[in-house]
Design a protein around this motif. Structure first.
Motif, PDB file in Angstrom:
ATOM      1  N   HIS A 135       0.833  -1.197   0.000  1.00  0.00           N
ATOM      2  CA  HIS A 135       0.000   0.000   0.000  1.00  0.00           C
ATOM      3  C   HIS A 135       0.870   1.250   0.000  1.00  0.00           C
ATOM      4  CE1 HIS A 135      -2.875  -2.986   1.737  1.00  0.00           C
ATOM      5  NE2 HIS A 135      -3.693  -2.361   0.902  1.00  0.00           N
ATOM      6  N   LEU A 136       0.444   2.232  -0.789  1.00  0.00           N
ATOM      7  CA  LEU A 136       1.184   3.477  -0.901  1.00  0.00           C
ATOM      8  C   LEU A 136       0.905   4.404   0.272  1.00  0.00           C
ATOM      9  CD1 LEU A 136       0.684   4.292  -4.693  1.00  0.00           C
ATOM     10  CD2 LEU A 136       2.747   3.383  -3.600  1.00  0.00           C
ATOM     11  N   SER A 137       1.917   5.183   0.627  1.00  0.00           N
ATOM     12  CA  SER A 137       1.736   6.293   1.553  1.00  0.00           C
ATOM     13  C   SER A 137       1.159   7.471   0.770  1.00  0.00           C
ATOM     14  CB  SER A 137       3.086   6.679   2.155  1.00  0.00           C
ATOM     15  OG  SER A 137       3.910   7.264   1.147  1.00  0.00           O
ATOM     16  N   PRO A 138       0.751   8.559   1.431  1.00  0.00           N
ATOM     17  CA  PRO A 138       0.299   9.742   0.690  1.00  0.00           C
ATOM     18  C   PRO A 138       1.336  10.255  -0.302  1.00  0.00           C
ATOM     19  CG  PRO A 138      -0.412   9.902   2.962  1.00  0.00           C
ATOM     20  CD  PRO A 138       0.472   8.690   2.876  1.00  0.00           C
ATOM     21  N   LEU A 139       2.622  10.229   0.081  1.00  0.00           N
ATOM     22  CA  LEU A 139       3.665  10.658  -0.854  1.00  0.00           C
ATOM     23  C   LEU A 139       3.734   9.709  -2.046  1.00  0.00           C
ATOM     24  CD1 LEU A 139       6.039  12.532  -1.519  1.00  0.00           C
ATOM     25  CD2 LEU A 139       7.530  10.947  -0.255  1.00  0.00           C
ATOM     26  N   GLY A 140       3.652   8.412  -1.797  1.00  0.00           N
ATOM     27  CA  GLY A 140       3.646   7.450  -2.895  1.00  0.00           C
ATOM     28  C   GLY A 140       2.431   7.604  -3.784  1.00  0.00           C
ATOM     29  N   SER A 141       1.301   7.928  -3.161  1.00  0.00           N
ATOM     30  CA  SER A 141       0.089   8.158  -3.946  1.00  0.00           C
ATOM     31  C   SER A 141       0.266   9.341  -4.889  1.00  0.00           C
ATOM     32  CB  SER A 141      -1.091   8.405  -3.001  1.00  0.00           C
ATOM     33  OG  SER A 141      -2.253   8.750  -3.720  1.00  0.00           O
ATOM     34  N   SER A 142       0.902  10.405  -4.424  1.00  0.00           N
ATOM     35  CA  SER A 142       1.167  11.565  -5.282  1.00  0.00           C
ATOM     36  C   SER A 142       2.103  11.194  -6.422  1.00  0.00           C
ATOM     37  CB  SER A 142       1.783  12.698  -4.455  1.00  0.00           C
ATOM     38  OG  SER A 142       0.891  13.125  -3.451  1.00  0.00           O
ATOM     39  N   GLN A 143       3.087  10.346  -6.126  1.00  0.00           N
ATOM     40  CA  GLN A 143       4.004   9.901  -7.169  1.00  0.00           C
ATOM     41  C   GLN A 143       3.263   9.078  -8.219  1.00  0.00           C
ATOM     42  OE1 GLN A 143       7.021  10.736  -7.608  1.00  0.00           O
ATOM     43  NE2 GLN A 143       8.072   9.181  -8.829  1.00  0.00           N
ATOM     44  N   ALA A 144       2.404   8.186  -7.785  1.00  0.00           N
ATOM     45  CA  ALA A 144       1.655   7.343  -8.727  1.00  0.00           C
ATOM     46  C   ALA A 144       0.651   8.166  -9.521  1.00  0.00           C
ATOM     47  CB  ALA A 144       0.942   6.231  -7.965  1.00  0.00           C
ATOM     48  N   ALA A 145       0.066   9.180  -8.898  1.00  0.00           N
ATOM     49  CA  ALA A 145      -0.984   9.962  -9.555  1.00  0.00           C
ATOM     50  C   ALA A 145      -0.485  10.682 -10.786  1.00  0.00           C
ATOM     51  CB  ALA A 145      -1.579  10.958  -8.565  1.00  0.00           C
ATOM     52  N   ALA A 146       0.819  10.963 -10.837  1.00  0.00           N
ATOM     53  CA  ALA A 146       1.357  11.655 -12.009  1.00  0.00           C
ATOM     54  C   ALA A 146       1.152  10.842 -13.279  1.00  0.00           C
ATOM     55  CB  ALA A 146       2.843  11.944 -11.795  1.00  0.00           C
ATOM     56  N   ALA A 147       1.062   9.527 -13.151  1.00  0.00           N
ATOM     57  CA  ALA A 147       0.852   8.687 -14.329  1.00  0.00           C
ATOM     58  C   ALA A 147      -0.555   8.829 -14.895  1.00  0.00           C
ATOM     59  CB  ALA A 147       1.119   7.219 -13.968  1.00  0.00           C
ATOM     60  N   PHE A 148      -1.469   9.398 -14.117  1.00  0.00           N
ATOM     61  CA  PHE A 148      -2.859   9.517 -14.556  1.00  0.00           C
ATOM     62  C   PHE A 148      -3.167  10.883 -15.186  1.00  0.00           C
ATOM     63  CE2 PHE A 148      -2.840   6.192 -11.441  1.00  0.00           C
ATOM     64  CZ  PHE A 148      -3.803   5.289 -11.854  1.00  0.00           C
ATOM     65  N   GLU A 149      -2.225  11.803 -15.167  1.00  0.00           N
ATOM     66  CA  GLU A 149      -2.522  13.155 -15.616  1.00  0.00           C
ATOM     67  C   GLU A 149      -2.930  13.199 -17.083  1.00  0.00           C
ATOM     68  OE1 GLU A 149       0.869  15.482 -14.604  1.00  0.00           O
ATOM     69  OE2 GLU A 149       0.355  15.591 -12.458  1.00  0.00           O
TER      70      GLU A 149
END
Length: 689
Positions: A633-647
């Motif tokens: 499971h991602l942390s909030p920081l990891g979630s922000s890193q992963a979210a860049a792939a959805f832009e």
């Protein structure tokens, strides 16, 4: 009435079989069902303690003071020694949260309630339980609670007619076993840990002892005795070799090892008992079995805690040898001297009570001081809180089939994007919520733990059969909400899929013929996508993030602690934020299904893994800040890193304007449509809009 005072060397042999089974299971040495060794211990304990109590109650010689003083001399010295050593080691190597967790279990252990505390905090068969150095004390809690109840029953039995005594014990066995069979399907954790569902195993030993005392047990000789003895051993050995973490246990599955133990206790004259179980090596192991049981688990557990993964085979063998040496020393210098103590019972109990009080203060300080965080660098302490932050307000947990609709999880607004799936989907929410906000959208989060968003198929987990119904009910409600809301223009489907699960998941059909699990997975995902697309929604399928073979907290702790970094296999300081490919789980089969569904539907496939990994490995932290809160499971920081792939995919969604008038009309029609019937993944392809 026969006396039970004679020493039986075969019982020490049985203890050896039991403890070796447990050790082989805990050390990963080809005994997947070795946990049933504890059930063998329960039967032996019931036989020995129950028989002693029954004899004393019958002759009027029973004394509560003498009984509990004897139990204290038998149990507490070795246990206190193990607690003292493990506490000292944990003070050096444990993170604040790990030490605080240790303190909670240690306090419960000293109060004879560790089984209750562990039931409320840990699934015995979940991999995270391997990191609790006192997990083995749950069985002590069961036995110590049995010692509170057993004298009452044994004092009652002699007041009954002789023929009624076995009937009373038989009734207790049937009642407790029936409760276990029922509870293991409803509350498997309670069934495993608590006395009411384990009492029948101890009572089975008591019944064998009572029948033997009155010479009305199995009075067989010759070939019949040999056959029963070998049958008993086989009933223990088969579960040891064939059961596993996913076995629904206890309940009916506990009957074979319990029955096998009862048969072995009932055939002392069999050659198997006299010549095999009484062999000197087995007797020697049996004599130290209590200390061996206490020492073996903290060693392997703390090794896993420090290393963050399963130690190598040679490391496990070395730890097993060390546990044997510690057990022998503990038996010789701790168990034996205290057991032979000649102090009066009242004096002994007062002394043990005083020592327990001191021990409670010692281990309780770890709880009161929240794991003594000043032992660690301040930055690590702050970052380590990510590893303990498991609450997600938008994630429905087990036994909760209702999606969360608070404003955070289902915001107001004219344009919404929905994120659906399991806990892996919910972990993406923080980053995706920020991306959506930049575009002026709201993010709807509808997620349930262990429930991938599928239509017509659901997960089947042996130890949690209720999950199938809960997931199907939850997903139906989510689908209805999405179809009925014209503000939801796009849906992101994310999940653990196959490789990310901590325990193997098999998919089964909800409304159609049985099919292979992989086909049902593809079919269920495709049906979910098509149902949304037919309602005018744009769909994005998210590949799962890298699933780690090691605990990220251990890797970062090794960077922050000089002591932790001394442990072999921790890597170089520069590697603290990265893992190589060998320490990630391949998700190739799941990815192939996702790509296939995306090709055969209008869905986009997004790969957030690319934001973490390159050809050499995957980054799990940046400048000491973790991307993960556990292996999957991602942390909030990891979630922000992963979210860049959805832009970019979400920008494309905007350009398609799914919130337009035509789309809204389609939503209105789709809200009236039933979910499609079961069908295989269609073969026709769609062009991306």
């Amino acid at each position: 009435m026969a006396s039970m005072n004679a020493y039986r060397p075969d019982i020490d042999g049985m203890r050896a079989v039991a403890v070796l089974s447990v050790l082989a299971y805990h050390y990963g040495l080809s005994a997947p069902g070795g946990f049933v060794g504890v059930d063998v211990f329960f039967v032996i304990s019931g036989y020995l303690i129950g028989s002693l109590l029954y004899e004393q109650a019958t002759w009027g010689t029973f004394s509560y003071l003498a009984f509990y003083a004897r139990r204290a001399r038998r149990i507490l010295p070795a246990l206190l020694a193990v607690l003292a050593v493990t506490y000292a080691v944990m003070l050096v190597v444990a993170t604040p949260s790990d030490l605080e967790s240790y303190g909670h279990t240690a306090v419960a252990t000293l109060l004879s309630l560790s089984n209750v505390q562990l039931w409320q905090s840990l699934d015995y068969f979940h991999p995270t339980a391997d990191l609790n150095p006192l997990l083995m004390t749950w069985s002590l809690g069961v036995e110590e609670q049995f010692y509170l109840v057993a004298p009452l029953v044994m004092l009652l039995l002699p007041r009954l007619a002789l023929c009624a005594r076995p009937m009373v014990l038989g009734g207790l066995i049937v009642g407790s076993l029936g409760l276990a069979v029922w509870a293991v399907r409803i509350q498997p954790g309670a069934a495993f840990y608590l006395l009411p569902t384990r009492a029948w195993e101890l009572a089975a030993g008591v019944l064998v002892g009572v029948l033997e005392i009155h010479r009305i047990g199995l009075r067989v000789r010759g070939p019949a005795a040999e056959a029963l003895a070998w049958a008993g051993l086989l009933l223990i050995a088969l579960p040891v070799m064939s059961y596993g973490r996913d076995t629904v246990f206890p309940g009916w599955t506990a009957v074979p090892p319990v029955l096998g133990s009862a048969l072995l206790l009932s055939t002392p004259q069999a050659a198997l008992n006299r010549r095999v179980l009484a062999l000197p090596p087995l007797r020697a192991i049996g004599l130290v079995s209590y200390s061996l049981y206490l020492w073996h688990w903290p060693l392997i557990s703390m090794a896993r805690l420090v290393e963050g993964r399963e130690p190598s085979l040679w490391a496990r063998i070395a730890l097993l040898a060390l546990s044997g040496l510690l057990a022998a020393a503990s038996y010789r210098f701790v168990e034996t001297p205290f057991r032979r103590g000649a102090s009066p019972a009242r004096v002994s109990l007062k002394r043990y009570a005083a020592v327990l009080g001191v021990a409670l203060v010692m281990v309780g300080s770890a709880v009161v001081m929240q794991g003594f965080p000043r032992r660690w660098p301040g930055q690590f302490v702050v970052e380590a809180r990510q590893f303990d932050s498991h609450h997600n307000p938008c994630l429905a947990v087990h036994h909760d089939p209702t999606p969360e609709t608070s404003r955070l999880c289902y915001p107001e607004g004219e344009k919404l994007i929905a994120l659906v799936g399991d806990s892996h989907a919910a972990a993406l929410a923080a980053g995706l919520r920020a991306v959506a906000a930049r575009e002026g959208w709201g993010l709807v989060v509808l997620a349930k733990a262990s429930c991938q968003f599928l239509v017509g198929a659901g997960p089947k987990v042996a130890r949690h059969p209720e999950l199938l119904h809960d997931c199907s009910s939850f997903n139906r409600r989510v689908m209805t909400m999405l179809l009925d809301d014209p503000r939801v223009g796009g849906v992101i489907i994310a999940g653990a899929w196959r490789a990310g699960s901590m325990r193997p998941t098999h998919y089964v059909a909800l409304d159609g013929p049985a099919r292979p699990s992989d086909e049902l997975f593809a079919q269920g995902l495709a049906r979910a996508v098509r149902t949304l697309e037919e309602a005018g929604k744009r769909v994005v399928i998210a590949r799962d993030i890298p699933f780690l073979r090691l605990e990220p907290r251990s890797l970062l702790a090794a960077c922050a602690s000089w002591w932790r970094h001394l442990w072999p296999g921790q890597g170089e300081p520069g590697s603290c934020g990265r893992v190589d490919r060998a320490n990630t789980v391949s998700d190739a089969p799941a990815l192939a299904v996702l790509a296939r569904v995306a090709r055969e539907t209008g869905a986009s496939l997004v790969d957030p893994r690319a934001r973490f990994c390159d050809a050499s490995g995957c980054r799990i932290a940046l400048d000491g800040r973790t991307y993960y809160r556990d292996r999957q499971h991602l942390s909030p920081l990891g979630s922000s890193q992963a979210a860049a792939a959805f832009e970019v995919p979400l920008e494309n969604l905007v350009s398609s304007d799914p919130w337009g008038r035509a789309g809204a009309t389609a939503y209105g029609r789709a809200a009236q449509l039933p979910l499609p019937e079961s069908s295989a993944v269609v073969s026709r392809s769609r062009e991306e809009n």
